[in-house]
Design a protein around this motif. Structure first.
Motif, short mmCIF file in Angstrom:
data_model
loop_
_atom_site.label_atom_id
_atom_site.label_comp_id
_atom_site.label_asym_id
_atom_site.label_seq_id
_atom_site.Cartn_x
_atom_site.Cartn_y
_atom_site.Cartn_z
N VAL A 122 1.27 -0.95 -0.02
CA VAL A 122 -0.03 0.18 0.05
C VAL A 122 0.91 0.81 -0.03
O VAL A 122 1.86 1.80 0.32
CB VAL A 122 -1.06 -0.35 0.99
N ARG A 123 0.36 2.36 -0.88
CA ARG A 123 1.20 3.26 -0.89
C ARG A 123 0.25 4.77 -1.01
O ARG A 123 -0.39 4.73 -1.22
CB ARG A 123 1.84 2.99 -2.60
N GLU A 124 0.60 5.78 -0.54
CA GLU A 124 0.37 6.86 -0.83
C GLU A 124 0.61 7.28 -2.09
O GLU A 124 1.29 7.48 -2.47
CB GLU A 124 1.24 8.26 0.22
N ARG A 125 -0.56 8.12 -3.00
CA ARG A 125 -0.82 8.10 -4.16
C ARG A 125 -1.48 9.43 -4.31
O ARG A 125 -2.97 9.52 -3.48
CB ARG A 125 -0.75 7.09 -4.97
N GLY A 126 -2.07 9.76 -4.84
CA GLY A 126 -3.33 10.46 -5.60
C GLY A 126 -2.11 12.00 -4.82
O GLY A 126 -2.23 12.16 -4.12
N GLU A 127 -3.95 12.80 -6.02
CA GLU A 127 -4.14 13.79 -5.04
C GLU A 127 -3.96 14.18 -3.91
O GLU A 127 -4.20 15.72 -3.04
CB GLU A 127 -4.52 14.99 -5.94
N ASN A 128 -5.06 13.47 -3.68
CA ASN A 128 -5.64 13.06 -2.28
C ASN A 128 -4.51 12.84 -1.48
O ASN A 128 -4.80 12.99 0.38
CB ASN A 128 -6.86 13.08 -2.39
N SER A 129 -3.35 12.64 -1.65
CA SER A 129 -2.39 11.61 -0.87
C SER A 129 -2.93 10.87 -0.23
O SER A 129 -2.95 10.46 1.39
CB SER A 129 -1.77 12.49 0.28
N GLU A 130 -4.36 9.94 -0.46
CA GLU A 130 -4.13 8.67 -0.19
C GLU A 130 -3.96 7.14 -0.57
O GLU A 130 -2.88 7.30 -0.94
CB GLU A 130 -5.98 8.51 -0.63
N CYS A 131 -3.82 6.03 1.23
CA CYS A 131 -3.73 4.98 1.18
C CYS A 131 -4.08 3.79 -0.49
O CYS A 131 -5.50 4.09 -0.41
CB CYS A 131 -3.26 3.95 2.22
N THR A 132 -3.54 3.73 -1.36
CA THR A 132 -4.45 2.97 -2.27
C THR A 132 -2.91 1.73 -2.68
O THR A 132 -2.26 1.37 -1.87
CB THR A 132 -4.31 3.71 -3.97
N GLY A 133 -3.70 0.70 -2.61
CA GLY A 133 -2.93 -0.50 -2.90
C GLY A 133 -3.75 -1.86 -2.26
O GLY A 133 -4.73 -1.80 -1.84
N ILE A 134 -2.63 -3.14 -2.23
CA ILE A 134 -3.38 -4.41 -2.40
C ILE A 134 -3.22 -4.87 -0.46
O ILE A 134 -1.76 -4.75 -0.23
CB ILE A 134 -2.96 -5.31 -2.82
N THR A 135 -4.10 -4.94 0.31
CA THR A 135 -3.84 -5.61 1.50
C THR A 135 -4.51 -7.07 2.04
O THR A 135 -5.61 -7.53 1.00
CB THR A 135 -3.96 -4.19 2.83
N ASP A 136 -3.79 -7.60 3.35
CA ASP A 136 -4.54 -8.63 3.37
C ASP A 136 -5.94 -8.36 4.52
O ASP A 136 -6.24 -9.46 5.34
CB ASP A 136 -3.39 -10.09 4.06
N GLY A 137 -5.32 -7.20 4.69
CA GLY A 137 -6.82 -6.67 5.88
C GLY A 137 -5.94 -5.94 6.96
O GLY A 137 -6.26 -5.44 7.86
#
Length: 174
Positions: A52-67
């Protein structure tokens, strides 16, 4: 010595060291800190969690996790349950398949879906995972299900890196 002269104390040792070769050493340490340490710390803070990385204009965490990583406080309960089931699946030694649920989990005011809608979708995916892993209502309980929440971010803007990551995990060519 005349009566008008002042007595000056000796110069501290560190000042002669500083203005000698120590200034170069001190400058080198400061430069390393500024150009190596600070960017490394900044990059580490941008990582939200494994996968999971911080991305986008909203500095949101996006990516894949196991929960393990929680994308939103609204989803904490269900993501913790998914994580617990995933740990039981991977720790069991039984064969399992991995299924990703791709939902925008970090919403902004510009999204068309609500946090409640996202939570209900993720809860439904979790209930299906849990039922498949713990009951025989669908026949054999093998293979078990490992569920990965995948967040493409607000308005699905980061969908492409998430899909690329998922495809890369399968070994398939795109």
């Amino acid at each position: 010595m005349t009566g008008n002269e002042r007595i000056r104390p000796p110069r501290p040792v560190w000042t002669s060291w500083l203005w000698g070769g120590g200034a170069v050493l001190l400058l080198a340490v400061v430069l390393v800190a500024v150009f190596v340490v600070v960017p490394a710390i900044t990059d580490a803070n941008r990582t939200c969690g494994d996968g999971v990385r911080e991305r986008g204009e909203n500095s949101e965490c996006t990516g894949i996790t196991d929960g393990e990583f929680v994308f939103s406080g609204d989803l904490a309960d269900v993501e913790q349950r998914i994580h617990a089931d995933n740990a039981a699946v991977t720790g069991s030694g039984d064969p399992y398949v991995t299924i990703a649920v791709l939902l925008p989990m970090t919403l902004t005011e510009h999204d068309l879906v609500s946090p409640e809608w996202v939570r209900h979708q993720l809860e439904g995916a979790y209930l299906a995972q849990h039922r498949a892993n713990t009951t025989r209502s669908w026949g054999s309980v093998l293979p078990r299900i490992r569920l990965l929440p995948a967040n493409p971010g607000s308005q699905l803007k980061q969908w492409e890196p998430i899909v690329d990551d998922l495809v890369g995990r399968t070994g398939w060519w795109r």
